[in-house]
Design a protein around this motif. Structure first.
Motif, PDB file in Angstrom:
ATOM      1  N   HIS A 149       0.828  -1.208   0.000  1.00  0.00           N
ATOM      2  CA  HIS A 149       0.000   0.000   0.000  1.00  0.00           C
ATOM      3  C   HIS A 149       0.866   1.264   0.000  1.00  0.00           C
ATOM      4  CE1 HIS A 149      -3.783  -2.174   0.942  1.00  0.00           C
ATOM      5  NE2 HIS A 149      -4.326  -1.099   0.417  1.00  0.00           N
ATOM      6  N   LEU A 150       1.880   1.274   0.846  1.00  0.00           N
ATOM      7  CA  LEU A 150       2.728   2.463   0.938  1.00  0.00           C
ATOM      8  C   LEU A 150       3.505   2.686  -0.358  1.00  0.00           C
ATOM      9  CD1 LEU A 150       4.138   2.406   4.589  1.00  0.00           C
ATOM     10  CD2 LEU A 150       2.016   3.378   3.709  1.00  0.00           C
ATOM     11  N   LYS A 151       3.996   1.603  -0.956  1.00  0.00           N
ATOM     12  CA  LYS A 151       4.731   1.732  -2.215  1.00  0.00           C
ATOM     13  C   LYS A 151       3.796   2.208  -3.330  1.00  0.00           C
ATOM     14  CE  LYS A 151       7.980  -1.286  -3.165  1.00  0.00           C
ATOM     15  NZ  LYS A 151       8.703  -2.549  -3.412  1.00  0.00           N
ATOM     16  N   TYR A 152       2.592   1.658  -3.355  1.00  0.00           N
ATOM     17  CA  TYR A 152       1.621   2.033  -4.382  1.00  0.00           C
ATOM     18  C   TYR A 152       1.185   3.490  -4.211  1.00  0.00           C
ATOM     19  CZ  TYR A 152      -2.810   2.210  -6.937  1.00  0.00           C
ATOM     20  OH  TYR A 152      -3.838   2.573  -7.777  1.00  0.00           O
ATOM     21  N   TYR A 153       0.860   3.881  -2.976  1.00  0.00           N
ATOM     22  CA  TYR A 153       0.441   5.256  -2.708  1.00  0.00           C
ATOM     23  C   TYR A 153       1.554   6.237  -3.081  1.00  0.00           C
ATOM     24  CZ  TYR A 153      -0.655   9.490  -0.096  1.00  0.00           C
ATOM     25  OH  TYR A 153      -0.869  10.795   0.255  1.00  0.00           O
ATOM     26  N   SER A 154       2.767   5.889  -2.722  1.00  0.00           N
ATOM     27  CA  SER A 154       3.902   6.775  -3.022  1.00  0.00           C
ATOM     28  C   SER A 154       4.083   6.952  -4.520  1.00  0.00           C
ATOM     29  CB  SER A 154       5.185   6.208  -2.404  1.00  0.00           C
ATOM     30  OG  SER A 154       5.056   6.086  -1.015  1.00  0.00           O
ATOM     31  N   SER A 155       3.888   5.878  -5.279  1.00  0.00           N
ATOM     32  CA  SER A 155       4.057   5.971  -6.735  1.00  0.00           C
ATOM     33  C   SER A 155       3.002   6.893  -7.351  1.00  0.00           C
ATOM     34  CB  SER A 155       3.967   4.575  -7.361  1.00  0.00           C
ATOM     35  OG  SER A 155       2.655   4.036  -7.248  1.00  0.00           O
ATOM     36  N   ILE A 156       1.794   6.917  -6.752  1.00  0.00           N
ATOM     37  CA  ILE A 156       0.733   7.791  -7.269  1.00  0.00           C
ATOM     38  C   ILE A 156       1.127   9.253  -7.148  1.00  0.00           C
ATOM     39  CG2 ILE A 156      -1.631   8.598  -6.827  1.00  0.00           C
ATOM     40  CD1 ILE A 156      -2.376   5.751  -6.114  1.00  0.00           C
ATOM     41  N   ILE A 157       1.792   9.612  -6.058  1.00  0.00           N
ATOM     42  CA  ILE A 157       2.174  11.018  -5.862  1.00  0.00           C
ATOM     43  C   ILE A 157       3.587  11.315  -6.361  1.00  0.00           C
ATOM     44  CG2 ILE A 157       0.561  11.383  -3.959  1.00  0.00           C
ATOM     45  CD1 ILE A 157       2.882  11.014  -2.018  1.00  0.00           C
ATOM     46  N   GLY A 158       4.171  10.347  -7.090  1.00  0.00           N
ATOM     47  CA  GLY A 158       5.436  10.616  -7.772  1.00  0.00           C
ATOM     48  C   GLY A 158       6.688  10.217  -7.028  1.00  0.00           C
ATOM     49  N   TYR A 159       6.560   9.372  -6.017  1.00  0.00           N
ATOM     50  CA  TYR A 159       7.727   8.919  -5.267  1.00  0.00           C
ATOM     51  C   TYR A 159       7.918   7.407  -5.461  1.00  0.00           C
ATOM     52  CZ  TYR A 159       7.775  13.331  -2.671  1.00  0.00           C
ATOM     53  OH  TYR A 159       7.844  14.646  -2.318  1.00  0.00           O
ATOM     54  N   LYS A 160       9.172   7.004  -5.459  1.00  0.00           N
ATOM     55  CA  LYS A 160       9.478   5.589  -5.485  1.00  0.00           C
ATOM     56  C   LYS A 160      10.099   5.230  -4.145  1.00  0.00           C
ATOM     57  CE  LYS A 160      11.736   1.925  -8.118  1.00  0.00           C
ATOM     58  NZ  LYS A 160      12.570   1.584  -9.301  1.00  0.00           N
ATOM     59  N   MET A 161       9.296   4.611  -3.278  1.00  0.00           N
ATOM     60  CA  MET A 161       9.747   4.299  -1.924  1.00  0.00           C
ATOM     61  C   MET A 161      10.344   2.901  -1.859  1.00  0.00           C
ATOM     62  SD  MET A 161       9.248   6.840   0.088  1.00  0.00           S
ATOM     63  CE  MET A 161       8.437   8.436  -0.100  1.00  0.00           C
ATOM     64  N   SER A 162      11.466   2.780  -1.171  1.00  0.00           N
ATOM     65  CA  SER A 162      12.078   1.470  -0.964  1.00  0.00           C
ATOM     66  C   SER A 162      11.289   0.694   0.084  1.00  0.00           C
ATOM     67  CB  SER A 162      13.522   1.633  -0.485  1.00  0.00           C
ATOM     68  OG  SER A 162      13.544   2.233   0.805  1.00  0.00           O
ATOM     69  N   LYS A 163      11.452  -0.596   0.081  1.00  0.00           N
ATOM     70  CA  LYS A 163      10.797  -1.424   1.086  1.00  0.00           C
ATOM     71  C   LYS A 163      11.289  -1.030   2.478  1.00  0.00           C
ATOM     72  CE  LYS A 163       9.939  -6.218   2.463  1.00  0.00           C
ATOM     73  NZ  LYS A 163      10.219  -7.644   2.203  1.00  0.00           N
ATOM     74  N   GLU A 164      12.568  -0.663   2.574  1.00  0.00           N
ATOM     75  CA  GLU A 164      13.138  -0.272   3.865  1.00  0.00           C
ATOM     76  C   GLU A 164      12.460   0.982   4.410  1.00  0.00           C
ATOM     77  OE1 GLU A 164      15.538  -3.075   1.915  1.00  0.00           O
ATOM     78  OE2 GLU A 164      14.927  -1.087   1.181  1.00  0.00           O
ATOM     79  N   ARG A 165      12.222   1.966   3.532  1.00  0.00           N
ATOM     80  CA  ARG A 165      11.550   3.195   3.965  1.00  0.00           C
ATOM     81  C   ARG A 165      10.120   2.889   4.421  1.00  0.00           C
ATOM     82  NH1 ARG A 165      10.889   7.849   6.567  1.00  0.00           N
ATOM     83  NH2 ARG A 165       9.167   9.073   5.689  1.00  0.00           N
ATOM     84  N   CYS A 166       9.437   2.052   3.671  1.00  0.00           N
ATOM     85  CA  CYS A 166       8.063   1.700   4.035  1.00  0.00           C
ATOM     86  C   CYS A 166       8.029   0.997   5.389  1.00  0.00           C
ATOM     87  CB  CYS A 166       7.435   0.808   2.965  1.00  0.00           C
ATOM     88  SG  CYS A 166       7.179   1.646   1.381  1.00  0.00           S
ATOM     89  N   GLU A 167       8.967   0.090   5.611  1.00  0.00           N
ATOM     90  CA  GLU A 167       9.018  -0.621   6.889  1.00  0.00           C
ATOM     91  C   GLU A 167       9.365   0.328   8.026  1.00  0.00           C
ATOM     92  OE1 GLU A 167      11.824  -3.680   6.013  1.00  0.00           O
ATOM     93  OE2 GLU A 167      10.295  -5.102   5.308  1.00  0.00           O
ATOM     94  N   GLN A 168      10.204   1.320   7.737  1.00  0.00           N
ATOM     95  CA  GLN A 168      10.561   2.314   8.745  1.00  0.00           C
ATOM     96  C   GLN A 168       9.329   3.104   9.193  1.00  0.00           C
ATOM     97  OE1 GLN A 168      12.827   5.690   7.292  1.00  0.00           O
ATOM     98  NE2 GLN A 168      13.963   5.846   9.204  1.00  0.00           N
ATOM     99  N   VAL A 169       8.500   3.506   8.232  1.00  0.00           N
ATOM    100  CA  VAL A 169       7.297   4.278   8.543  1.00  0.00           C
ATOM    101  C   VAL A 169       6.273   3.411   9.267  1.00  0.00           C
ATOM    102  CG1 VAL A 169       5.353   5.571   7.559  1.00  0.00           C
ATOM    103  CG2 VAL A 169       7.661   5.904   6.656  1.00  0.00           C
ATOM    104  N   LEU A 170       6.146   2.147   8.862  1.00  0.00           N
ATOM    105  CA  LEU A 170       5.220   1.245   9.536  1.00  0.00           C
ATOM    106  C   LEU A 170       5.644   1.009  10.987  1.00  0.00           C
ATOM    107  CD1 LEU A 170       4.589  -1.315   6.671  1.00  0.00           C
ATOM    108  CD2 LEU A 170       2.930   0.309   7.617  1.00  0.00           C
ATOM    109  N   LYS A 171       6.936   0.964  11.235  1.00  0.00           N
ATOM    110  CA  LYS A 171       7.426   0.850  12.608  1.00  0.00           C
ATOM    111  C   LYS A 171       7.047   2.088  13.409  1.00  0.00           C
ATOM    112  CE  LYS A 171      11.615   0.115  15.361  1.00  0.00           C
ATOM    113  NZ  LYS A 171      13.090  -0.107  15.329  1.00  0.00           N
TER     114      LYS A 171
END
Length: 298
Positions: A93-115
């Motif tokens: 979800h975080l990777k998909y949402y980020s791509s919609i607004i023009g960002y390419k988020m790494s799995k590490e960044r997504c896991e960091q935010v979920l933490k």
């Protein structure tokens, strides 16, 4: 710098005016509480300044930028009701949402935010198995995954348990300490009283009160209820006579005296009068209006 500036915002649907010429300023790095009963216009106002709905009249700018398209990547939004795909994981979800607004988020960044929002153990779980509170936290994660400067949170703790609410309170404070500006609505007046630096109360599409909690209390303190616990007084009738000139609703007893004054400036003179009679003051309690009382009085 102001994070939000709104001038004369009005929204009309047919014959009904939902927002009436609202002017509002939110300074950078504030936690701004936006209150109002159901139907007051809170969500409509948020939808206007986040670009979901166009105002009928009025202008606004976010982060000193009048063109919303130029600033969307610098804001994050949690709507009151977030929709998710049951078959996708939290990370997806975080990777998909980020791509919609023009960002390419790494799995590490997504896991960091979920933490950060307390979902690290559920990062790879499909959202269809999430509880309502977990989905609320995921909605906040979506709002902050791209590290925005200005964050809109519409009812961030509605419908969730006390422990999750406290975790979200801490997250909001942490974001504030990082320099973020938070604009939030809530029906939980206690949480607004506890964490917001400034508060506005909306009623029928208009802002009726605005300021810090202390400013709102001061505005509504036309009658202060005071209770004084003191040393033994064998004949309290003289106190009633003295208090009658500057207060009302007087009740006296041998050890407790209560009364109502219209200004806190009158309290020191009453205390002085008692001490001049060698009466010891053990405790003074002044009832101040709570945010709930202020809210209900609007």
């Amino acid at each position: 710098m102001n994070a939000i500036e709104a001038r004369g915002i009005t929204k009309v649907y047919g014959a009904k005016t939902v927002i009436h010429h609202v002017n509002l300023e939110v300074k950078s790095n504030e936690i701004y509480g936006f209150l109002g009963r159901n139907g007051a216009g809170k969500s409509t106002f948020i939808n206007i300044i986040t670009g979901i709905v166009h105002p009928t009249t009025g202008t606004f700018q976010l982060l000193n930028e009048p063109n919303l398209e130029n600033v969307k990547h610098r804001i994050g939004v949690l709507p009151d009701y977030s929709s998710f795909y049951d078959s996708m994981t939290a990370v997806d979800h975080l990777k998909y949402y980020s791509s919609i607004i023009g960002y390419k988020m790494s799995k590490e960044r997504c896991e960091q935010v979920l933490k950060k929002v307390g979902l690290s153990e559920h990062a790879n779980k499909k959202v269809g198995k999430f509880s309502f509170g977990m989905k609320k936290k995921l909605g906040i994660a979506q709002a902050i995954v791209h590290d925005p400067e200005l964050i809109f949170l519409d009812e961030p703790t509605s419908g969730i348990d006390v422990e999750s609410s406290l975790e979200i309170h801490k997250l909001i404070k942490d974001l504030h300490n990082e320099g973020k500006t938070i604009f939030m609505t809530s029906h939980n007046l206690h949480e607004v009283e506890k964490i917001c630096t400034r508060i506005a109360i909306m009623k029928d599409g208009r802002i009726f009160s605005e300021g810090t909690l202390e400013e709102l209390k001061s505005k509504h303190m036309s009658a202060l209820h005071v209770q004084i616990k003191h040393s033994f007084v064998s004949d309290p009738s003289w106190m009633e006579s003295m208090l009658h000139e500057i207060s009302k609703e007087i009740k006296t007893s041998e050890r407790i005296t209560s009364f109502v004054v219209d200004s806190e400036e009158k309290i020191p003179s009453i205390v002085r009068a008692l001490t001049e009679q060698n009466i010891d003051i053990y405790r003074i309690h002044v009832h101040e209006p709570s945010l709930e009382e202020i809210f209900l009085s609007e």
